[in-house]
Design a protein around this motif. Structure first.
Motif, short mmCIF file in Angstrom:
data_model
loop_
_atom_site.label_atom_id
_atom_site.label_comp_id
_atom_site.label_asym_id
_atom_site.label_seq_id
_atom_site.Cartn_x
_atom_site.Cartn_y
_atom_site.Cartn_z
N GLN A 1 0.84 -1.18 0.00
CA GLN A 1 0.00 0.00 0.00
C GLN A 1 0.88 1.24 0.00
O GLN A 1 1.83 1.32 0.77
N PRO B 1 1.54 5.25 0.66
CA PRO B 1 1.02 6.22 1.64
C PRO B 1 0.51 7.49 0.97
O PRO B 1 0.83 7.78 -0.18
N ALA B 2 -0.27 8.25 1.75
CA ALA B 2 -0.80 9.53 1.28
C ALA B 2 0.24 10.63 1.50
O ALA B 2 0.01 11.60 2.20
N SER C 1 -11.27 13.47 7.43
CA SER C 1 -10.03 13.90 6.79
C SER C 1 -9.79 15.37 7.10
O SER C 1 -10.70 16.20 6.95
N ASN D 1 4.97 7.82 8.64
CA ASN D 1 3.73 7.07 8.77
C ASN D 1 2.62 7.99 9.27
O ASN D 1 2.87 9.14 9.62
N SER D 2 1.41 7.47 9.28
CA SER D 2 0.25 8.31 9.57
C SER D 2 -0.22 8.21 11.02
O SER D 2 -1.28 8.74 11.36
N ASN E 1 -4.52 7.45 14.64
CA ASN E 1 -4.14 7.19 13.26
C ASN E 1 -5.24 7.58 12.28
O ASN E 1 -6.43 7.36 12.56
N HIS E 2 -4.82 8.16 11.19
CA HIS E 2 -5.69 8.42 10.05
C HIS E 2 -4.77 8.61 8.85
O HIS E 2 -3.71 9.23 8.98
N PRO E 3 -5.12 8.08 7.68
CA PRO E 3 -4.20 8.18 6.52
C PRO E 3 -3.74 9.60 6.22
O PRO E 3 -2.60 9.80 5.78
N ARG F 1 1.97 -0.09 5.66
CA ARG F 1 1.12 -0.71 6.68
C ARG F 1 1.46 -2.17 6.92
O ARG F 1 0.58 -3.00 7.23
#
Length: 386
Positions: A8, A10-11, A139, A157-158, A174-176, A267
């Motif tokens: 995955q 990341p944003a 968001s 990381n988020s 945590n949140h993306p 992740r």
């Protein structure tokens, strides 16, 4: 082949290196159209160096305000206070300049701004649990940029670690979209970081790589990247210990922290070293940058039955092919001059049962490659590190 998995992305938009932090941040603020840039900075950098002033001058009228009071273990009290100030300053971009606590503060501040959480209790119900990876956050409309001065790698990381002071409990949020949009690597910012913090945070970055390689859900891309990250960190940390002014070695460490965090970015679940380390910090007040040094050899020993092949690749990345990975890591810690046992950081066996119970609350405990089913299993690892 017998190889399965997924990766995955990341944003996150970019990692920028090779130019001064002030210049890079000004360009990013212009690119993003930010008009009200709120800085969360290390107090040392803000009060004893000119690095933060350089950034303020580069931003010019875009600079909204600066906060420099984040404690070693990021607390709910502080982040909700920052969120209120940032909201009042009409911040449209938050920038973290400092170590892992500063970065974690900036991440959760985004969510506090979004939800108007200005009191510590307002974060109740948003924390990550073994049953819930992401809290019920929206968001955030305001995003962040990170300029790290240490190597712990949380900027990649988020998630954010935040201590509930009333319960002496460190929790994950945590949140993306808590992931920074950009990360700026400037070795010049790191030259003010105390040696023990620099070296210890480097081992914390190695923790990300080691637990990703040993993960219960491995990833072939992550394995390759993290192994290279461990090599960069192993060599770079030894070089910076011998020659603190070696800017190339410092950048090598920064690149190693980036690569070692690749598992967290995609992740890949971490394990017992992360779970126990969070408790040692939040419950026992152990500096976060010493947790890997005292725990990782014992975690590797506990996990060896389930991760023997992975540990062979780790030993090779540590420059000790054919050697037991736990022994190789312990020897490396000794060479860096960092604490090696729990007793060295003031944690006695009288705390082990409490640590075991609190560690069972972590999402990472359940993901450990060698099963941990009860607090007593955590205590077994702690006794190996006593």
């Amino acid at each position: 082949m017998g190889v399965t998995g997924s990766h995955q992305y990341p944003a996150m938009e970019s990692v920028i290196y090779g130019k001064p932090a002030a210049e890079a941040l000004r360009e990013e603020a212009e690119r993003l159209g930010a008009k009200r840039v709120y800085l969360i900075a290390s107090r040392t950098l803000n009060t004893t160096t000119d690095e933060i002033e350089k950034i303020r001058q580069a931003l010019g009228d875009r600079h909204a305000a600066t906060f420099d009071g984040v404690p070693q273990h990021t607390t709910r009290d502080v982040v909700t206070r920052i969120a209120r100030q940032a909201s009042e300053a009409r911040a449209d971009l938050v920038v973290a300049i400092g170590g892992g606590s500063v970065v974690d503060a900036a991440k959760i501040v985004l969510m506090c701004i979004e939800h108007a959480i200005f009191e510590p209790a307002g974060l109740d119900g948003f924390e990550t649990t073994p049953e819930r990876r992401f809290g019920p956050f929206r968001s955030p409309k305001v995003r962040m940029i990170a300029i790290p001065s240490t190597l712990s790698g949380g900027e990649y990381n988020s998630g954010a670690l935040v201590t509930d002071s009333s319960r002496k409990l460190k929790q994950i949020f945590n949140h993306p979209m808590m992931m920074p949009r950009s990360i700026i690597l400037d070795p010049a910012i790191t030259k003010y970081t105390p040696e023990k913090l620099w070296l210890g945070s480097g081992t914390r970055a190695m923790d990300h790589g080691i637990e990703a390689i040993c993960s219960s859900r491995p990833n072939v891309l992550v394995d390759a990247v993290c192994q290279q990250g461990l090599r960069y960190l192993h060599d770079g940390l030894l070089r910076t210990k011998a020659h603190p002014d070696d800017a190339a070695a410092r950048l090598s460490c920064q690149l190693g922290s980036w690569l070692s965090a690749f598992g967290l970015q995609s992740r890949v679940p971490m394990g017992a070293s992360h779970a126990i380390g969070h408790v040692l910090g939040g419950t026992c007040d152990v500096p976060h940058y010493f947790c890997t040094a005292v725990m990782m050899p014992s975690v590797l020993r506990y996990n060896r039955p389930a991760t023997e092949a992975a540990q062979q690749s780790i030993a090779a990345a540590l420059g000790a092919p054919g050697r037991d990975a736990g022994e190789a890591f312990a020897a490396f810690i000794a060479e860096l001059g960092l604490p090696r046992r729990l007793a060295d950081v003031g944690v006695g066996e009288d705390r082990f049962e409490l640590i075991g119970r609190n560690a069972m609350l972590s999402i990472f405990t359940r993901a450990n490659p060698q099963p941990i089913r009860e607090p007593g299993d955590v205590v077994k690892i702690l006794k190996l590190a006593a």
